[in-house]
Design an enzyme around this catalytic site. Structure first.
Site, short mmCIF file in Angstrom:
data_model
loop_
_atom_site.label_atom_id
_atom_site.label_comp_id
_atom_site.label_asym_id
_atom_site.label_seq_id
_atom_site.Cartn_x
_atom_site.Cartn_y
_atom_site.Cartn_z
N HIS A 37 -45.28 80.76 3.07
CA HIS A 37 -46.02 80.03 2.03
C HIS A 37 -46.33 78.60 2.50
CE1 HIS A 37 -43.69 82.95 -0.64
NE2 HIS A 37 -44.93 83.17 -1.03
N ASP A 151 -51.11 89.89 3.02
CA ASP A 151 -51.62 90.72 1.92
C ASP A 151 -53.10 90.99 2.22
OD1 ASP A 151 -49.33 90.83 -0.19
OD2 ASP A 151 -49.37 88.79 0.58
#
Ligand code: AMP
Length: 283
Positions: A37, A151
């Protein structure tokens, strides 16, 4: 860093920045933050004047209630990480504010993007993803939004949403950060036991093995060989699929630029996904 919990406070803070002609970079997350992240935060800092990160475990994208309940939540650590990495605004909204009763949900036809891979095994997942990202885009109105390639299908879905609705935001995909073992960093890794974490390394090993086969085999053959290779682990494979990066349709006989192998598997109770580009997108 401003820590903001209400929409009114968020809009006020963003107005201040826009009045100074600052560009906004947005990083949506579900928290339990890790270095993967933080790489998105770094990309955002390099591109935009002001970085906004959201931390919101979006209930509408979970098709399995146990998965939602067990999803790791570490808000104090998330705040610390965001602060030390130079995020400007950390937004921790509530479900009630994100989804007020009177609000209509955006409806987009995702076509086959919703019926393959994650869409097939997690029905309704991408409808929830579109709903939450659309809501965030409406509130934050970023010039740039940053998503992890980890993703892979999510990036395709968000791009499709932005194109369909002609939203004024640039989607910037960022490479997957991995542990030194190759295991893709993921919030869900926190739920793995020490043994499972070692077992989970077989996911990346399988993707890497697939890559070695490309020059001598068709996509169908690589899929078969990689699936067999994966079966030597005790993890339960949900899918291994080699797809066209634009349509996400499975490849069979011929390779295309950007051909990507995608995998989902259960390591114990924990569902993990990963992917690997097998052929460079532009040669
Ligand atoms: P999540 O909190 O899992 O919803 O992820 C928030 C964002 O971080 C998504 O765009 C993910 O694709 C991205 N992300 C998660 N793990 C990684 C990773 N290992 N490397 C790069 N980006 C990641």
């Amino acid at each position: 860093m401003k820590i903001i919990k209400s929409i009114s406070a968020l809009l006020e803070a963003l107005d201040l920045e826009r009045n100074l002609d600052k560009s906004i970079g947005f990083v949506p997350t579900m928290g339990a933050l890790h270095e993967g992240h933080m790489a998105l935060i770094e990309h955002a800092k390099a591109k935009a004047d002001v970085v906004v990160a959201s931390v919101f475990v979006n209930p509408t994208q979970f098709n399995n209630s146990a998965d939602l309940t067990l999803y790791p939540r570490t808000p104090e650590n998330d705040t610390k990480l965001l602060e030390t990495h130079g995020c400007d605004i950390a937004f921790f909204p509530t479900v009630d504010e994100m989804y007020p009763e009177e609000r209509e949900t955006v409806a987009i036809d995702l076509g086959p993007l919703e019926t393959v891979m994650e869409g097939k095994f997690r029905p309704g997942h991408f409808t929830g993803v579109v709903q939450v990202v659309h809501r965030f885009f409406e509130l934050v109105r970023p010039e740039f939004a940053f998503f992890g390639q980890k993703d892979f299908q999510q990036v395709a879905v968000i791009r499709h949403m932005v194109n369909s609705l002609q939203l004024p935001v640039e989607i910037i995909p960022c490479p997957t950060l991995r542990e030194s073992s190759g295991l893709a960093m993921s919030s869900r890794n926190m739920r793995l036991s020490a043994d499972e974490r070692i077992e989970a390394e077989h996911i990346y090993r399988t993707l890497s093995y697939a890559k070695t086969l490309v020059s001598n085999h068709s996509p169908t053959e690589v899929t078969e060989l990689a699936t067999r290779f994966f079966a030597t682990s005790s993890m339960e494979l949900e899918y291994f699929s080699i797809v066209n990066p634009d349509t996400l349709m499975p490849l069979t006989d011929n390779w295309v630029n950007g051909a990507t192998a995608c995998i989902a598997a259960y390591c114990g109770e924990v569902r993990l996904i990963d992917n690997q580009e097998l052929i460079p997108y532009s040669l």
